[in-house]
Enzyme design. Sequence first.
Site, PDB file in Angstrom:
ATOM      1  NE  ARG A   1      -0.600  -0.563   4.892  1.00  0.00           N
ATOM      2  CZ  ARG A   1      -0.983  -0.223   6.111  1.00  0.00           C
ATOM      3  NH1 ARG A   1      -2.018   0.570   6.281  1.00  0.00           N
ATOM      4  NH2 ARG A   1      -0.350  -0.670   7.159  1.00  0.00           N
TER       5      ARG A   1
ATOM      6  CG  HIS B   1      -5.995  -3.024   4.631  1.00  0.00           C
ATOM      7  ND1 HIS B   1      -5.261  -2.040   4.029  1.00  0.00           N
ATOM      8  CD2 HIS B   1      -5.851  -2.834   5.955  1.00  0.00           C
ATOM      9  CE1 HIS B   1      -4.695  -1.277   4.944  1.00  0.00           C
ATOM     10  NE2 HIS B   1      -5.031  -1.737   6.131  1.00  0.00           N
TER      11      HIS B   1
ATOM     12  CD  GLU C   1     -17.445   2.305   1.935  1.00  0.00           C
ATOM     13  OE1 GLU C   1     -18.693   2.240   2.021  1.00  0.00           O
ATOM     14  OE2 GLU C   1     -16.704   2.356   2.940  1.00  0.00           O
TER      15      GLU C   1
ATOM     16  CB  SER D   1      -5.919   2.564   5.856  1.00  0.00           C
ATOM     17  OG  SER D   1      -6.322   2.670   7.199  1.00  0.00           O
TER      18      SER D   1
ATOM     19  CG  PHE E   1     -15.070  -1.422   2.789  1.00  0.00           C
ATOM     20  CD1 PHE E   1     -15.915  -2.424   3.228  1.00  0.00           C
ATOM     21  CD2 PHE E   1     -14.142  -0.900   3.671  1.00  0.00           C
ATOM     22  CE1 PHE E   1     -15.841  -2.892   4.533  1.00  0.00           C
ATOM     23  CE2 PHE E   1     -14.063  -1.353   4.974  1.00  0.00           C
ATOM     24  CZ  PHE E   1     -14.911  -2.350   5.417  1.00  0.00           C
TER      25      PHE E   1
ATOM     26  NE  ARG F   1      -3.019  -3.563   8.991  1.00  0.00           N
ATOM     27  CZ  ARG F   1      -2.729  -4.288  10.075  1.00  0.00           C
ATOM     28  NH1 ARG F   1      -2.661  -5.609  10.002  1.00  0.00           N
ATOM     29  NH2 ARG F   1      -2.502  -3.704  11.224  1.00  0.00           N
TER      30      ARG F   1
ATOM     31  CG  ASP G   1      -8.953  -5.101  10.998  1.00  0.00           C
ATOM     32  OD1 ASP G   1      -8.883  -4.903  12.230  1.00  0.00           O
ATOM     33  OD2 ASP G   1      -8.690  -4.237  10.151  1.00  0.00           O
TER      34      ASP G   1
END
Lengths: 316, 281
Positions: free
Chosen positions: A13, A112, A61, A40, A86, A170, A120
């Site tokens: 990322r 991610h 989104e 993020s 998302f 990530r 998560d």
Amino acid sequence: MKKYTFTEQKDTRSGFGVGLLELGRKNPNVVGLTADLAGSLKMNEFEKEFPDRFFQVGIAEANMMGIAAGLTIGGKIPFTGTFANFSTGRVYDQIRQSIAYSNKNVKICASHAGLTLGEDGATHQILEDLGMMKMLPNMTVICPSDYNETKAATIAIADHVGPVYLRFGRPAWPVFNADEPFIIGKAKLMQEGSDVTIIATGHLVWKAIEAAEVLNEKGIYAEVINIHTIKPLDVDAILRSVKKTGCVVTAEEHMRNGGLGDSVAQVLAMHHPSPQEYVAVNDTFGESGKPLDLLKKYGLDTPDIVNAVEKVMKRK
Amino acid sequence: MASIDELKTIAHQVRRDIVRMVHGAQSGHPGGSLGCADYLVALYFEVMKLKSPVFEMDGKNEDIFFLSNGHISPVWYSVLARKGYFDVPELSTFRKIDSRLQGHPATAEHTPGVRIASGSLGQGLSAAIGAALAKKLNKDPHLIYSLHGDGELEEGQIWEAAMFAAAKKVDNLIATVDVNGQQIDGSTEDVLSLGDLHAKWQAFGWEVLSMDGNNMDEVVKTLKNAASYIGKGKPIVILMKTEMGAGVDYMMGSHKWHGIAPNDELLQKALDQLPETIGDY
């Protein structure tokens, strides 16, 4: 055999964030959007340097995808940034109608992705995104394997006219690709071999390279191909290799159903039927945990690729 | 500048086109199309600044319209053809194979006038906002117009977009909601009551105007008045009261003609009420 070493580990990322900033400086039409995940997605530097060209949409989104589609009509090149979950499933219909069917020049940048999201857990660990996105006509689907490749891919997709899905992740990950231009749709031959073709994408390219080293010590010479572009697929590169080795292992941080493995299986079925084994998640959701522990538990680690190679070679 | 009578004459022919197109395809959505005929004629023939008959996807240096409730494509296609974007006889291809006039508007066949696909509801306001932001970035003072159904407001994305447009001061956008009180399964009141729409949009931070969408004089005046609110920090919405099926007596006052086609006999009954004005295709 080609020796791969790495001196540092960096998250893909961050490659995206640096690539986006570089793009912002050279192309005034590049704009950024995020749905409350600028940090993020490492889009902060772009936001700071180009505040007028950055749109914080909030946690919405669907609206972000529609705004991005609308921005293209005025000649802008929007890069949307949110988590892969998302960026795809949550907004599939918006992407389908307003972006893919309408053939809008939106770059859907998704971080991610996969199990390596880690702690998560399964709500966020999307393993279906590549399948969903590759099914959409007009959509280009890219899944780079390290920091350098993600940065280069980010820069390359701005010059491609049409919708693109760019998937990254990530965790800090070995940086093993050269800092070189990215060519959409052109597979990279990472390791030459004669006994088996390992076709990998994303984080698992590094695992495939490690597996090839283990196999080499056992006297098995594996060819490793980095398929960073899932669609359009580099069919020629796959066939060239399989015609030489006669069997395939595919490796991806994605569901077995609908992922890279299925794209490769389609190529084999149509052009050169050959035994294939999948290293992929098999019809289950993930869970919380450390990224490397999760890869191990769900069968996506280096030894799993080695085992799959030994299994597929017996089927030749 | 067209006179109100000239606009009415065009709207009359557009209504005739709508009924004939839907009959020709034996499918489509006549009710909402008929209700919005006056609005779209006023917009295209009097209000919007356009490069017609030239169509450019980027819409630079001209106003842009988005049809979010894509199922009322017949009225849009008729207005686009009558405005010169494509030949009027092409209207006979509506919903048929190999046509540019898809059941719901699409860009895949490069239909002149259409800039994004619509049909799956709730997406057009976001697209309109994106285009409005691009106009601001391009320092292009032209406006964005969009049309939405009232039933469409049941989609959550509309309210995401409404919140964004107000918060980010997208004040070069004039959205219109076709408040005909009907949707496929019944009245909006029965299906999912929309509550006080004026208060809702106002609470979301929009400048809210109202008009009778089947009174040409009022439509033109309200649309022109709406433009006076441009650049004042708020997006603008017009709540447009219309009658579904306006112009064809047996289609009015019910949701029944939302999405079905008249047979030969009912076509004739409709055309008897809508005599030809500027020529059939």
